[in-house]
Design an enzyme around this catalytic site. Structure first.
Site, PDB file in Angstrom:
ATOM      1  N   ASN A  55      94.779  24.796   0.492  1.00  0.00           N
ATOM      2  CA  ASN A  55      93.797  26.381   0.497  1.00  0.00           C
ATOM      3  C   ASN A  55      94.321  27.192  -0.427  1.00  0.00           C
ATOM      4  OD1 ASN A  55      92.303  28.824   1.575  1.00  0.00           O
ATOM      5  ND2 ASN A  55      91.874  27.560   3.211  1.00  0.00           N
ATOM      6  N   ASN A 114      93.190  30.040  -1.409  1.00  0.00           N
ATOM      7  CA  ASN A 114      92.498  31.541  -0.338  1.00  0.00           C
ATOM      8  C   ASN A 114      92.438  32.367  -2.213  1.00  0.00           C
ATOM      9  OD1 ASN A 114      92.298  33.521   0.528  1.00  0.00           O
ATOM     10  ND2 ASN A 114      94.803  34.135   0.933  1.00  0.00           N
ATOM     11  N   GLU A 170      88.688  27.085  -0.787  1.00  0.00           N
ATOM     12  CA  GLU A 170      88.498  28.437  -0.465  1.00  0.00           C
ATOM     13  C   GLU A 170      89.309  28.637  -2.365  1.00  0.00           C
ATOM     14  OE1 GLU A 170      89.178  32.519   1.673  1.00  0.00           O
ATOM     15  OE2 GLU A 170      90.768  30.054   2.406  1.00  0.00           O
ATOM     16  N   ASP A 201      90.844  21.985   4.629  1.00  0.00           N
ATOM     17  CA  ASP A 201      91.244  23.481   5.735  1.00  0.00           C
ATOM     18  C   ASP A 201      90.018  23.176   6.708  1.00  0.00           C
ATOM     19  OD1 ASP A 201      91.729  25.899   7.529  1.00  0.00           O
ATOM     20  OD2 ASP A 201      91.373  26.840   5.555  1.00  0.00           O
ATOM     21  N   ASP A 236      98.597  32.198   1.338  1.00  0.00           N
ATOM     22  CA  ASP A 236      98.503  32.336   2.087  1.00  0.00           C
ATOM     23  C   ASP A 236      99.336  30.576   3.029  1.00  0.00           C
ATOM     24  OD1 ASP A 236      96.461  32.005   2.884  1.00  0.00           O
ATOM     25  OD2 ASP A 236      95.677  33.447   4.268  1.00  0.00           O
ATOM     26  N   HIS A 237      98.702  29.861   2.461  1.00  0.00           N
ATOM     27  CA  HIS A 237      98.841  28.572   2.912  1.00  0.00           C
ATOM     28  C   HIS A 237      99.972  27.111   1.936  1.00  0.00           C
ATOM     29  CE1 HIS A 237      94.720  27.770   5.509  1.00  0.00           C
ATOM     30  NE2 HIS A 237      94.468  28.818   5.254  1.00  0.00           N
TER      31      HIS A 237
END
Length: 256
Positions: free
Chosen positions: A7, A9, A35, A149, A246-247
């Site tokens: 992911n 983000n 994402e 995710d 953040d992943h």
């Protein structure tokens, strides 16, 4: 065969943080991204289409939101970009590459953390998607690797502070029970848990309270596979030496 799920983000943000430089060192056969938060006209730079890969982006109608992608070393015989669920297809949540001997998909489940209206959307997705997963088992012979995710931590082992999160989206009892059905009733397999059944490992960290630095995380990114892939799982790891999002990327190697 190496499969990476990540992911980003925001794929453009991840690129600025070195994701594509790192990816070039990984010799991955498939890269499934969630994402992406980008439209096609924002992905014209060659960086977003790495050499040696067939690349497919699926964008949300809403700009700067959701979106998935797959990069693959070999051209698929068919590309699928919709689930047949209009509410979620317009959000760019699914892409699959089909081959005679394999199907690889990138999936981004809704998050319910923004409020009751988003949890309701997530619950509608869970209700609609379970029959699709069941139908695949009944109608397809190809092994299936479903990267994504999932926005659900399945077990207490899958998040650091599980006691304080039992009423929060992502660890609600009915969400965990849904994954129980995926792994039980439908017979799918959590590939990471094949080789690390009891390892406390996480794939997402809040941006609050130094969660990344203190490794106070959640495992919500999975490669979920059909049982015929179980014996092919060779190794699994989460890459945290660099922070692209953040992943963190989930890397699983499968025997050919």
């Amino acid at each position: 065969m190496r499969v990476i799920s990540f992911n980003a983000n925001g794929i453009r943000s991840a690129a600025r943080k070195g994701f594509f430089d790192w990816l070039a060192t990984q010799d991955a056969d498939f890269v499934c991204i969630q994402e992406t938060k980008a439209q096609s006209d924002q992905l014209t730079d060659p960086e977003f289409n790495p050499p040696g890969y067939v690349c497919q982006y699926v964008s949300a109608e809403r700009k700067g939101y959701s979106g998935v992608a797959i990069f693959a070393r070999r051209p698929p015989t068919r590309i699928i970009t919709e689930l047949g669920l209009p509410e979620f297809d317009q959000e760019g949540r699914y892409c699959a590459f089909e081959y005679p001997d394999l199907v690889v998909a990138s999936l981004y489940l809704p998050s319910g953390s923004a409020g009751d209206h988003r949890q309701a959307s997530k619950d509608r997705f869970l209700e609609a998607y379970l029959p699709i997963m069941a139908a695949y088992r009944e109608s397809h012979e190809q092994p299936f690797i479903l990267c994504g995710d999932w926005n659900i931590a399945h077990r207490e082992l899958d998040l650091k502070n599980w006691r304080s999160n039992q009423k929060n989206s992502g660890f609600l009892p009915h969400e965990r029970a849904w994954l129980d059905r995926v792994f039980g009733e439908l017979g799918y397999v959590d590939a990471h848990r094949v080789v690390a059944p009891d390892e406390a490992v996480y794939t997402w960290w809040s941006n609050r309270a130094n969660a990344w630095e203190n490794n106070v995380g959640w495992r919500i990114d999975y490669q979920i596979i059909t049982p015929d892939m179980k014996d092919r799982v060779q190794s699994a790891r989460v890459y945290r030496d660099q922070k692209f999002s953040d992943h963190a990327p989930l890397i699983i190697d499968y025997r050919d």
